[in-house]
Design a protein around this motif. Sequence first.
Motif, PDB file in Angstrom:
ATOM      1  N   PRO A 179       0.853  -1.202   0.000  1.00 14.14           N
ATOM      2  CA  PRO A 179       0.000   0.000   0.000  1.00 14.14           C
ATOM      3  C   PRO A 179       0.886   1.247   0.000  1.00 14.14           C
ATOM      4  CG  PRO A 179       0.077  -0.950   2.201  1.00 14.14           C
ATOM      5  CD  PRO A 179       0.830  -1.901   1.305  1.00 14.14           C
ATOM      6  N   VAL A 180       0.567   2.178  -0.882  1.00 19.87           N
ATOM      7  CA  VAL A 180       1.383   3.382  -1.043  1.00 19.87           C
ATOM      8  C   VAL A 180       0.745   4.579  -0.349  1.00 19.87           C
ATOM      9  CG1 VAL A 180       2.336   5.000  -2.729  1.00 19.87           C
ATOM     10  CG2 VAL A 180       2.353   2.549  -3.208  1.00 19.87           C
ATOM     11  N   GLY A 181      -0.570   4.666  -0.397  1.00 20.27           N
ATOM     12  CA  GLY A 181      -1.276   5.802   0.191  1.00 20.27           C
ATOM     13  C   GLY A 181      -2.767   5.659  -0.034  1.00 20.27           C
ATOM     14  N   ARG A 182      -3.524   6.620   0.488  1.00 11.85           N
ATOM     15  CA  ARG A 182      -4.970   6.679   0.273  1.00 11.85           C
ATOM     16  C   ARG A 182      -5.272   8.012  -0.408  1.00 11.85           C
ATOM     17  NH1 ARG A 182      -7.916   3.561   4.079  1.00 11.85           N
ATOM     18  NH2 ARG A 182      -9.827   4.299   3.083  1.00 11.85           N
ATOM     19  N   LEU A 183      -5.899   7.946  -1.557  1.00 15.36           N
ATOM     20  CA  LEU A 183      -6.184   9.153  -2.317  1.00 15.36           C
ATOM     21  C   LEU A 183      -7.119  10.068  -1.532  1.00 15.36           C
ATOM     22  CD1 LEU A 183      -6.588   9.208  -6.112  1.00 15.36           C
ATOM     23  CD2 LEU A 183      -8.053  10.655  -4.732  1.00 15.36           C
ATOM     24  N   ALA A 184      -6.825  11.360  -1.522  1.00 13.19           N
ATOM     25  CA  ALA A 184      -7.616  12.347  -0.777  1.00 13.19           C
ATOM     26  C   ALA A 184      -8.579  13.064  -1.714  1.00 13.19           C
ATOM     27  CB  ALA A 184      -6.697  13.357  -0.102  1.00 13.19           C
ATOM     28  N   LEU A 185      -9.816  13.213  -1.274  1.00 11.35           N
ATOM     29  CA  LEU A 185     -10.799  14.004  -1.998  1.00 11.35           C
ATOM     30  C   LEU A 185     -11.160  15.232  -1.179  1.00 11.35           C
ATOM     31  CD1 LEU A 185     -13.264  11.335  -3.468  1.00 11.35           C
ATOM     32  CD2 LEU A 185     -11.296  12.409  -4.570  1.00 11.35           C
ATOM     33  N   ALA A 186     -11.417  16.329  -1.888  1.00  9.68           N
ATOM     34  CA  ALA A 186     -11.748  17.598  -1.228  1.00  9.68           C
ATOM     35  C   ALA A 186     -13.223  17.922  -1.412  1.00  9.68           C
ATOM     36  CB  ALA A 186     -10.900  18.720  -1.798  1.00  9.68           C
ATOM     37  N   THR A 187     -13.856  18.406  -0.361  1.00  9.59           N
ATOM     38  CA  THR A 187     -15.231  18.892  -0.445  1.00  9.59           C
ATOM     39  C   THR A 187     -15.286  20.321   0.091  1.00  9.59           C
ATOM     40  OG1 THR A 187     -15.753  17.920   1.712  1.00  9.59           O
ATOM     41  CG2 THR A 187     -16.310  16.621  -0.253  1.00  9.59           C
ATOM     42  N   PHE A 188     -16.350  21.031  -0.299  1.00 11.90           N
ATOM     43  CA  PHE A 188     -16.511  22.431   0.084  1.00 11.90           C
ATOM     44  C   PHE A 188     -17.934  22.667   0.574  1.00 11.90           C
ATOM     45  CE2 PHE A 188     -13.175  22.185  -3.039  1.00 11.90           C
ATOM     46  CZ  PHE A 188     -12.194  23.024  -2.541  1.00 11.90           C
ATOM     47  N   VAL A 189     -18.073  23.615   1.485  1.00 15.81           N
ATOM     48  CA  VAL A 189     -19.394  23.973   1.988  1.00 15.81           C
ATOM     49  C   VAL A 189     -20.249  24.523   0.852  1.00 15.81           C
ATOM     50  CG1 VAL A 189     -20.642  25.510   3.539  1.00 15.81           C
ATOM     51  CG2 VAL A 189     -18.529  24.420   4.310  1.00 15.81           C
ATOM     52  N   ALA A 190     -19.642  25.339  -0.007  1.00 13.12           N
ATOM     53  CA  ALA A 190     -20.371  25.948  -1.136  1.00 13.12           C
ATOM     54  C   ALA A 190     -19.535  25.796  -2.400  1.00 13.12           C
ATOM     55  CB  ALA A 190     -20.666  27.420  -0.850  1.00 13.12           C
ATOM     56  N   PRO A 191     -19.601  24.651  -3.059  1.00  9.83           N
ATOM     57  CA  PRO A 191     -18.763  24.427  -4.251  1.00  9.83           C
ATOM     58  C   PRO A 191     -19.053  25.401  -5.391  1.00  9.83           C
ATOM     59  CG  PRO A 191     -20.380  22.671  -3.989  1.00  9.83           C
ATOM     60  CD  PRO A 191     -20.399  23.465  -2.728  1.00  9.83           C
ATOM     61  N   VAL A 197     -10.425  28.285 -13.148  1.00  9.61           N
ATOM     62  CA  VAL A 197      -9.160  28.865 -13.610  1.00  9.61           C
ATOM     63  C   VAL A 197      -8.708  28.254 -14.930  1.00  9.61           C
ATOM     64  CG1 VAL A 197      -8.390  29.530 -11.306  1.00  9.61           C
ATOM     65  CG2 VAL A 197      -7.837  27.252 -12.170  1.00  9.61           C
ATOM     66  N   GLY A 198      -9.560  27.462 -15.559  1.00  8.87           N
ATOM     67  CA  GLY A 198      -9.221  26.872 -16.847  1.00  8.87           C
ATOM     68  C   GLY A 198      -8.681  25.465 -16.720  1.00  8.87           C
ATOM     69  N   SER A 199      -8.714  24.727 -17.826  1.00  6.53           N
ATOM     70  CA  SER A 199      -8.247  23.341 -17.876  1.00  6.53           C
ATOM     71  C   SER A 199      -9.003  22.470 -16.876  1.00  6.53           C
ATOM     72  CB  SER A 199      -6.732  23.263 -17.625  1.00  6.53           C
ATOM     73  OG  SER A 199      -6.026  23.989 -18.606  1.00  6.53           O
ATOM     74  N   THR A 200     -10.292  22.735 -16.706  1.00 10.96           N
ATOM     75  CA  THR A 200     -11.180  22.049 -15.759  1.00 10.96           C
ATOM     76  C   THR A 200     -10.605  22.018 -14.351  1.00 10.96           C
ATOM     77  OG1 THR A 200     -10.316  19.841 -16.371  1.00 10.96           O
ATOM     78  CG2 THR A 200     -12.279  20.633 -17.529  1.00 10.96           C
ATOM     79  N   ASN A 201     -10.003  23.122 -13.948  1.00 10.03           N
ATOM     80  CA  ASN A 201      -9.491  23.295 -12.595  1.00 10.03           C
ATOM     81  C   ASN A 201     -10.228  24.435 -11.903  1.00 10.03           C
ATOM     82  OD1 ASN A 201      -7.252  21.357 -12.333  1.00 10.03           O
ATOM     83  ND2 ASN A 201      -6.292  22.559 -13.953  1.00 10.03           N
ATOM     84  N   TRP A 202     -10.366  24.311 -10.590  1.00 10.78           N
ATOM     85  CA  TRP A 202     -10.965  25.362  -9.777  1.00 10.78           C
ATOM     86  C   TRP A 202     -10.037  25.664  -8.597  1.00 10.78           C
ATOM     87  CZ3 TRP A 202     -13.796  21.478 -11.979  1.00 10.78           C
ATOM     88  CH2 TRP A 202     -14.906  21.837 -12.761  1.00 10.78           C
ATOM     89  N   GLU A 203     -10.173  26.876  -8.061  1.00  7.48           N
ATOM     90  CA  GLU A 203      -9.453  27.223  -6.839  1.00  7.48           C
ATOM     91  C   GLU A 203     -10.445  27.700  -5.788  1.00  7.48           C
ATOM     92  OE1 GLU A 203      -6.635  30.285  -7.653  1.00  7.48           O
ATOM     93  OE2 GLU A 203      -8.141  31.834  -8.037  1.00  7.48           O
ATOM     94  N   ALA A 204     -10.086  27.493  -4.534  1.00  7.90           N
ATOM     95  CA  ALA A 204     -10.966  27.875  -3.432  1.00  7.90           C
ATOM     96  C   ALA A 204     -11.007  29.394  -3.284  1.00  7.90           C
ATOM     97  CB  ALA A 204     -10.480  27.227  -2.139  1.00  7.90           C
ATOM     98  N   THR A 205     -12.151  29.911  -2.862  1.00  6.01           N
ATOM     99  CA  THR A 205     -12.324  31.340  -2.608  1.00  6.01           C
ATOM    100  C   THR A 205     -13.035  31.507  -1.267  1.00  6.01           C
ATOM    101  OG1 THR A 205     -14.520  31.517  -3.620  1.00  6.01           O
ATOM    102  CG2 THR A 205     -12.616  31.719  -5.092  1.00  6.01           C
ATOM    103  N   GLY A 206     -13.224  32.758  -0.877  1.00  8.15           N
ATOM    104  CA  GLY A 206     -13.979  33.024   0.344  1.00  8.15           C
ATOM    105  C   GLY A 206     -15.431  32.609   0.217  1.00  8.15           C
ATOM    106  N   PHE A 207     -15.955  32.571  -1.007  1.00  8.47           N
ATOM    107  CA  PHE A 207     -17.342  32.166  -1.219  1.00  8.47           C
ATOM    108  C   PHE A 207     -17.510  30.651  -1.068  1.00  8.47           C
ATOM    109  CE2 PHE A 207     -16.937  36.076  -3.753  1.00  8.47           C
ATOM    110  CZ  PHE A 207     -17.963  36.824  -3.209  1.00  8.47           C
ATOM    111  N   SER A 208     -16.489  29.891  -1.436  1.00 10.40           N
ATOM    112  CA  SER A 208     -16.583  28.427  -1.363  1.00 10.40           C
ATOM    113  C   SER A 208     -16.218  27.883   0.010  1.00 10.40           C
ATOM    114  CB  SER A 208     -15.668  27.787  -2.416  1.00 10.40           C
ATOM    115  OG  SER A 208     -14.298  28.035  -2.116  1.00 10.40           O
TER     116      SER A 208
END
Length: 272
Positions: A179-191, A197-208
């Motif tokens: 076993p190498v690791g356990r993949l981490a998933l991120a969740t947000f209160v308000a996604p 930011v492009g290339s199907t990427n997002w960044e966290a903000t004060g709204f999220s």
Amino acid sequence: MTSFYTSLNGLKNSQTDLSTIAHNIANAETTGFKKSSVEFADIVANGSAANPRMTQGLGATVAGINQNFGLGAIEQTGRSLDLAIDGDGFFATRNTESNQILFTRNGSFSINAAGGVTDFAGKSLQMFDVDAAGAVVNPGTTVDAVIPTTNGAGSDLASITIEKNGLINAAYADGSTEPVGRLALATFVAPTGLRPVGSTNWEATGFSGGAAYELPGTGRNGQLLSGALEKSNVDLAEEMVGLITAQRNFQANAKAIDTATQFSQTIINLRS
């Protein structure tokens, strides 16, 4: 005449709607893409002392462009490092140069020469460290996903498997599996507050709000599907109907301006 500006606002709003729909259509085949829709609000001329029965409307404005994070279709690829999330959550990747953390639903990853698991732009996938039994040793703290290319006995890496619960197993040429690791998933209160930011990427903000890292299948996170990718959640039939509606709204506002122009011309041509 206020009707000019009212209709002009309507034209601008229709253009925003058309641009958003065009963006959705252009990304109908983009892996992990999430469609957006425009929300409008009316504008009125009113005040605390004004007669509510005499309130005049001044058109509409764009209240917001909302992102729809509904699940897209799942396409089977058979490639072990292609991952889809069956539910909520985002993959987290780290830019090794700027240390910026970005979030994505595009689970197309690969392994580089050093054993690092990265996306197509070279950003490192985030995971939790585990012990020899595969249990997380430092919950809440993520590290770059790195697969040792050789084991302690010197055998070369043969294959990688990722289970539904995020456990990453490395198989070596001598038949051993670690076993190498356990993949981490991120969740947000308000996604919907995430900034694209492009290339199907997002960044966290004060709204999220900040990212909460958990294992797949726990909390609000969905389970992982290895050997699959999530396609765009754009419905082309729905977008085409929206395109027709936006086009008619644009034409109607243009006609209103034309009518207001005729009124103005009639007034200018009055003779005493």
